[in-house]
Scaffold this motif. Structure first.
Motif, PDB file in Angstrom:
ATOM      1  N   UNK A  18      13.861 -22.726  -1.449  1.00 35.50           N
ATOM      2  CA  UNK A  18      13.174 -21.509  -1.218  1.00 35.50           C
ATOM      3  C   UNK A  18      13.772 -20.619  -0.097  1.00 35.50           C
ATOM      4  N   UNK A  19      13.911 -21.538   1.208  1.00 36.21           N
ATOM      5  CA  UNK A  19      14.779 -20.716   2.226  1.00 36.21           C
ATOM      6  C   UNK A  19      15.993 -20.289   2.049  1.00 36.21           C
ATOM      7  N   UNK A  20      16.893 -21.161   1.398  1.00 32.92           N
ATOM      8  CA  UNK A  20      18.215 -20.745   1.109  1.00 32.92           C
ATOM      9  C   UNK A  20      18.226 -19.502   0.333  1.00 32.92           C
ATOM     10  N   UNK A  21      17.340 -19.679  -0.838  1.00 28.39           N
ATOM     11  CA  UNK A  21      17.390 -18.454  -1.482  1.00 28.39           C
ATOM     12  C   UNK A  21      17.028 -17.257  -1.206  1.00 28.39           C
ATOM     13  N   UNK A  22      15.582 -17.274  -0.490  1.00 27.89           N
ATOM     14  CA  UNK A  22      15.162 -16.149   0.203  1.00 27.89           C
ATOM     15  C   UNK A  22      16.332 -15.582   1.490  1.00 27.89           C
ATOM     16  N   UNK A  23      16.668 -16.337   2.135  1.00 30.08           N
ATOM     17  CA  UNK A  23      17.666 -15.944   2.931  1.00 30.08           C
ATOM     18  C   UNK A  23      19.130 -14.967   2.169  1.00 30.08           C
TER      19      UNK A  23
ATOM     20  N   UNK B  11      22.232 -13.225  13.282  1.00 37.42           N
ATOM     21  CA  UNK B  11      22.354 -13.689  11.882  1.00 37.42           C
ATOM     22  C   UNK B  11      20.927 -13.573  11.582  1.00 37.42           C
ATOM     23  N   UNK B  12      20.749 -13.182  10.261  1.00 36.83           N
ATOM     24  CA  UNK B  12      19.581 -12.593   9.689  1.00 36.83           C
ATOM     25  C   UNK B  12      18.739 -13.980   9.393  1.00 36.83           C
ATOM     26  N   UNK B  13      17.338 -14.225   9.897  1.00 41.50           N
ATOM     27  CA  UNK B  13      16.867 -15.507   9.899  1.00 41.50           C
ATOM     28  C   UNK B  13      15.409 -15.292   9.433  1.00 41.50           C
ATOM     29  N   UNK B  14      14.906 -16.289   8.300  1.00 40.83           N
ATOM     30  CA  UNK B  14      13.696 -16.183   7.959  1.00 40.83           C
ATOM     31  C   UNK B  14      12.960 -17.124   8.882  1.00 40.83           C
ATOM     32  N   UNK B  15      11.809 -16.817   9.470  1.00 32.09           N
ATOM     33  CA  UNK B  15      10.891 -17.677  10.074  1.00 32.09           C
ATOM     34  C   UNK B  15       9.619 -17.980   9.168  1.00 32.09           C
TER      35      UNK B  15
END
Length: 151
Positions: A30-35, A93-97
């Motif tokens: 999930x995190x890898x793909x949404x990033x 870097x664009x980051x998801x939290x």
């Protein structure tokens, strides 16, 4: 109303006006793909929400007294009852939290900061981009990243 269908690495999406509906492929992270998705669409800030099912997840818990993170992995089929979080920039870097709540087979729940989870079934998200750039910087006293609106 403007509608556009999009496809990327382990994701497909529909953009409706400025909002995205995103599906993460089965067996993907999930995190890898949404990033990958936010980088592909050049989304620099926004809100993410989602649901789905996973076969494994690694969660993180922050202990404010030690300023350390504790990670724990779970390998079992779980319902994603909620993922919520944001998109920002950390150190260029664009980051998801993301935070997640997971339902187990015995109807108990797990929750925490999401490091990664593997889809087993569906993973559906809505992403609300913001027309701005948001930067986070680490606050040494607290030990975590905070928004820095001076940047």
């Amino acid at each position: 109303m403007e509608i556009q269908n999009l496809k990327g690495n382990h994701w497909s999406a529909r953009k409706v006006d400025h909002i995205y509906i995103v599906s993460v492929s089965n067996h993907s992270n999930i995190v890898e793909t949404l990033t990958n998705f936010v980088q592909d669409q050049n989304i620099q800030a926004g809100e993410v929400t989602g649901i789905g099912a996973v076969s494994e997840a690694t969660l993180r818990f922050f202990n404010p007294s030690t300023k350390n993170y504790v990670d724990k992995a779970f390998k079992e089929q779980m319902e994603v009852t909620n993922i919520s979080g944001n998109v920002s920039e950390i150190e260029g870097k664009l980051t998801l939290h993301l935070h997640i709540t997971l339902g187990r087979e015995d109807y108990t729940a797990l929750a925490g900061h999401l490091l990664e989870a593997k889809v087993q079934g569906a993973a559906e998200f809505i992403l609300y981009p913001l027309n701005t750039r948001v930067i986070k910087r680490k606050d040494q006293e607290a030990g975590i990243n905070f928004y820095d609106f001076e940047q």
